[in-house]
Write an enzyme that holds these catalytic residues in place. Structure first.
Site, PDB file in Angstrom:
ATOM      1  N   LYS A 140       1.722   7.976  -6.989  1.00 36.13           N
ATOM      2  CA  LYS A 140       1.822   6.748  -5.939  1.00 36.13           C
ATOM      3  C   LYS A 140       2.796   7.207  -5.061  1.00 36.13           C
ATOM      4  O   LYS A 140       3.689   7.414  -4.650  1.00 36.13           O
ATOM      5  CB  LYS A 140       2.779   6.291  -6.965  1.00 36.13           C
TER       6      LYS A 140
ATOM      7  N   GLU B  80      -3.658   9.369 -10.613  1.00 39.54           N
ATOM      8  CA  GLU B  80      -3.024   9.832  -8.882  1.00 39.54           C
ATOM      9  C   GLU B  80      -1.718   9.731  -8.842  1.00 39.54           C
ATOM     10  O   GLU B  80      -0.710   8.601  -9.360  1.00 39.54           O
ATOM     11  CB  GLU B  80      -3.586   8.295  -8.305  1.00 39.54           C
TER      12      GLU B  80
HETATM   13  P1  AMP Z   1       3.857  -1.987  -6.182  1.00 42.45           P
HETATM   14  O1  AMP Z   1       3.917  -1.578  -4.589  1.00 42.45           O
HETATM   15  O2  AMP Z   1       4.901  -1.054  -6.901  1.00 42.45           O
HETATM   16  O3  AMP Z   1       3.100  -3.197  -6.136  1.00 42.45           O
HETATM   17  O4  AMP Z   1       2.542  -0.605  -6.559  1.00 42.45           O
HETATM   18  C1  AMP Z   1       1.501  -0.493  -5.674  1.00 42.45           C
HETATM   19  C2  AMP Z   1       1.377   0.056  -4.200  1.00 42.45           C
HETATM   20  O5  AMP Z   1       1.301   1.248  -4.487  1.00 42.45           O
HETATM   21  C3  AMP Z   1       0.108  -0.125  -3.402  1.00 42.45           C
HETATM   22  O6  AMP Z   1      -0.334  -1.210  -2.301  1.00 42.45           O
HETATM   23  C4  AMP Z   1      -0.160   1.171  -2.639  1.00 42.45           C
HETATM   24  O7  AMP Z   1       0.870   0.588  -1.272  1.00 42.45           O
HETATM   25  C5  AMP Z   1       1.337   2.302  -3.268  1.00 42.45           C
HETATM   26  N1  AMP Z   1       0.281   3.527  -3.477  1.00 42.45           N
HETATM   27  C6  AMP Z   1       1.054   4.651  -3.650  1.00 42.45           C
HETATM   28  N2  AMP Z   1      -0.390   5.791  -3.750  1.00 42.45           N
HETATM   29  C7  AMP Z   1      -1.573   4.510  -4.130  1.00 42.45           C
HETATM   30  C8  AMP Z   1      -2.553   4.859  -4.891  1.00 42.45           C
HETATM   31  N3  AMP Z   1      -2.448   6.862  -5.149  1.00 42.45           N
HETATM   32  N4  AMP Z   1      -3.462   4.167  -5.482  1.00 42.45           N
HETATM   33  C9  AMP Z   1      -3.054   3.093  -5.273  1.00 42.45           C
HETATM   34  N5  AMP Z   1      -2.374   2.205  -4.823  1.00 42.45           N
HETATM   35  C10 AMP Z   1      -0.912   3.457  -4.063  1.00 42.45           C
END
Ligand code: AMP
Length: 594
Positions: free
Chosen positions: A261, A259
């Site tokens: 991000k 998906e």
């Molecule tokens: P990180 O902040 O780098 O640990 O990445 C995780 C975060 O990516 C999650 O907490 C969401 O806020 C964000 N995110 C964006 N798109 C998605 C998605 N398709 N599925 C899950 N998380 C997502």
């Protein structure tokens, strides 16, 4: 129970520099607490009245608190102001002024006047603080001041110090939820598995006061039965990271849903009829910042009751293009939300569903959850399912990743399709794997680190911090281990605001949850998370992260660290872990040796 017993524990905790001692003091306290008030003691010990997600605030700034101190100490506002100027903090000011008043009182006693002083009980403190927080409308400020003054009048000077710090949100004990969970398991659990059972309940229902009450009254069986509730946020599931599409697909059994991000803010939306509540990733109630997002959920989630998750992303109103995360920060304001909504409109990209009309879906595998999500989201140009693709080869994954970047995303999230792909609330695991774009630096990924101390600046930076001491999180010991000193990457504006920003977190010695060989000029309660990049990870004789893991007598450090941005959406326990730093180091070595 007397409030002074809490204060004695706070003093001990404040003096210790050891994490284990901190827990031991808490355990000793919890074991003494009568069961009816265990929740109140837990909230107070964390400087709260209710869990954060309820968003209860005292609504008392420094000015009002000063008025209350003056009333209680029988002095003028000017006296209070002068004392603050000398001692620097309002808690100590109250302590000093009340102490001198009490000395005066003993003189009256001597002259034959009877002074009746009521000792403060936990119940009285809690209930009065609650009244202060709930006072609203006309005359609320005066009510708050007189309620606080009434407490201070009966408070011992030391108690006054902690009351003031509590009201101002600066208790500075830094007792994290994980520490309370440990203390609860030791105090009331039965045997080894207790901690896990309690933590699992906490992940579904992160209200420590409530959990403690159930634990005392119904034991571990009661805690096991704590379920999810619409209106109470669930701890979010977190992703691991890997560096290449090959590694990701191998870990996920050769196939996954990739998906986009999105680079926005994670939102957990709770819908109950027409009522919608939004929680951030840190479980703050952010409903009032996003009336437009609430409306989207209200109108386009086709269920009476639901808990759904998605990313809230700032968009360009003219082109519909995605805007960077920083733009969303303009939406976190108290006033003029309407204008902010027009200037910084948002879209929602939904990616999970945890509950629908009486059914808890957290144990349902992801492919099924996605089907349910599809069936309840009525897509429009402002609310959609996250862009996705079923991928079976590294090439497909790489192509999808490139497309995501081209569309303004940070990278992709790869999600397991296996039968065990449940929603792992509060856990970072390999059921979700993130694959992010490299920043321009040589490091494969950025790190989210916690500021634990600072060094005063010189020359141009005199008067502010020259560098911050940054640490990674070690969940095993619930401590923060240092990895670098960061001084570059800050704008002048960032630099100027640092001392004010960190002021509420300053303590006079290293926090018990911090493991550092360096002596900072200023120490902080671990609270603020910042995204940092750097050239590479190297062995270091001074940083404590992964001490002795790679080499005896050395830890790991980031070379040429640079600040990228603040991450107010992350709690310190969500920072990059020591293990992640070790993994980054090992991967980097592998690539070099190739
Ligand atoms: P990180 O902040 O780098 O640990 O990445 C995780 C975060 O990516 C999650 O907490 C969401 O806020 C964000 N995110 C964006 N798109 C998605 C998605 N398709 N599925 C899950 N998380 C997502």
């Amino acid at each position: 129970m007397l409030y002074s017993e809490l204060v004695e524990t706070y003093e001990k905790i404040e003096r210790t520099t050891r994490r284990t001692e901190m827990t031991a003091y808490l355990v000793a306290l919890l074991k003494k607490v009568p069961s009816e008030i265990i929740d109140k003691v837990i909230y107070l010990t964390q400087g709260k009245l209710r869990p954060d997600y309820e968003g209860l605030e005292y609504g008392m700034g420094e000015k009002l608190v000063m008025r209350a101190i003056a009333l209680a100490a029988g002095c003028s506002l000017k006296d209070v102001e002068e004392t603050v100027r000398k001692v620097g903090d309002l808690g100590s000011t109250a302590e000093i002024l009340l102490r001198s008043k009490k000395k005066g009182v003993s003189l009256f006693d001597f002259m034959g006047e009877v002074q009746v002083e009521r000792e403060l009980t936990v119940n009285r403190v809690y209930d009065t603080l609650m009244k202060i927080a709930r006072a609203s409308g006309e005359g609320a400020q005066d009510t708050k001041v007189s309620l606080l003054a009434s407490l201070l009048r009966d408070a011992k000077p030391k108690e006054a110090k902690y009351l003031i710090r509590t009201i101002l949100g600066r208790l500075r004990l830094g007792i994290a939820d994980m520490t309370i969970l440990d203390a609860l398991a030791i105090s009331f659990g039965k045997g080894k598995g207790s901690r896990e059972v309690i933590e699992r309940a906490y992940n579904r229902y992160p209200d420590l006061g409530y959990i403690a009450k159930v634990l005392i009254k119904e034991g571990l069986e009661g805690v096991k039965n704590i379920g999810i509730h619409v209106g109470v946020p669930i701890m979010p599931m977190l992703a691991e990271r890997l560096r290449t599409p090959e590694e990701i697909l191998q870990k996920l059994g050769g196939v996954c849903i990739a998906e986009y991000k999105y680079d926005g803010m994670r939102i957990q939306a709770h819908k109950k009829g027409n009522e919608v509540t939004l929680f951030s990733r840190r479980l703050e109630n952010v409903t009032h910042f996003f009336p437009d997002a609430c409306e989207l959920i209200r109108k386009h989630i086709k269920a009476n009751e639901a808990i759904v998750e998605g990313e809230c992303v700032a968009i360009d109103p003219d082109t519909g293009e995605l805007r960077p995360f920083q733009e969303l920060m303009h939406r976190r304001r108290k006033y003029d939300i309407k204008r902010a909504m027009e200037e910084y409109p948002v879209s929602l990209f939904m990616f999970d569903v945890l509950y629908v009309d009486g059914k808890d879906l957290t144990l349902t595998p992801y492919p099924e959850r996605r089907e349910v999500l599809k069936s309840i989201v009525e897509e429009t140009d402002r609310i959609r399912l996250a862009e996705w693709k079923l991928v079976k080869s590294p090439k497909e994954l790489e192509e999808f990743f490139e497309q995501a970047i081209a569309d303004g995303c940070e990278g992709v999230m790869c999600k397991s399709l296996m039968p065990n792909a449940i929603y792992q609330s509060g856990t970072r695991g390999f059921l979700w794997i993130k694959y992010k774009r490299d920043y321009k630096a040589e490091l494969a990924d950025t790190l989210d680190l916690v500021a634990v101390g600072a060094f005063w600046g010189k020359g141009k930076r005199a008067g502010t911090y020259g560098a911050l001491l940054m640490a990674a999180y070690d969940p095993g010991t619930d401590t923060f281990k240092t990895v670098c000193k960061v001084g570059s990457g800050f704008t002048d504006e960032d630099l100027a605001q640092l001392p004010k920003m960190f002021e509420p977190y300053i303590i006079d010695h290293k926090h018990p949850r911090v493991d550092s060989k360096m002596e900072a000029d200023v120490w902080f309660v671990p609270a603020i998370v910042m995204e940092i990049t750097g050239a590479e990870i190297t062995l270091s004789p001074i940083h404590t992260c992964a001490w002795g893991v790679i080499k005896e007598g050395a830890g790991l450090a980031i070379r040429f660290p640079r600040f990228i941005r603040f991450r107010p959406d992350k709690s310190p326990e969500e920072a990059t872990t020591v293990q992640e730093v070790i993994d980054l180091y090992r991967k980097q070595r592998k690539i070099v040796s190739k």
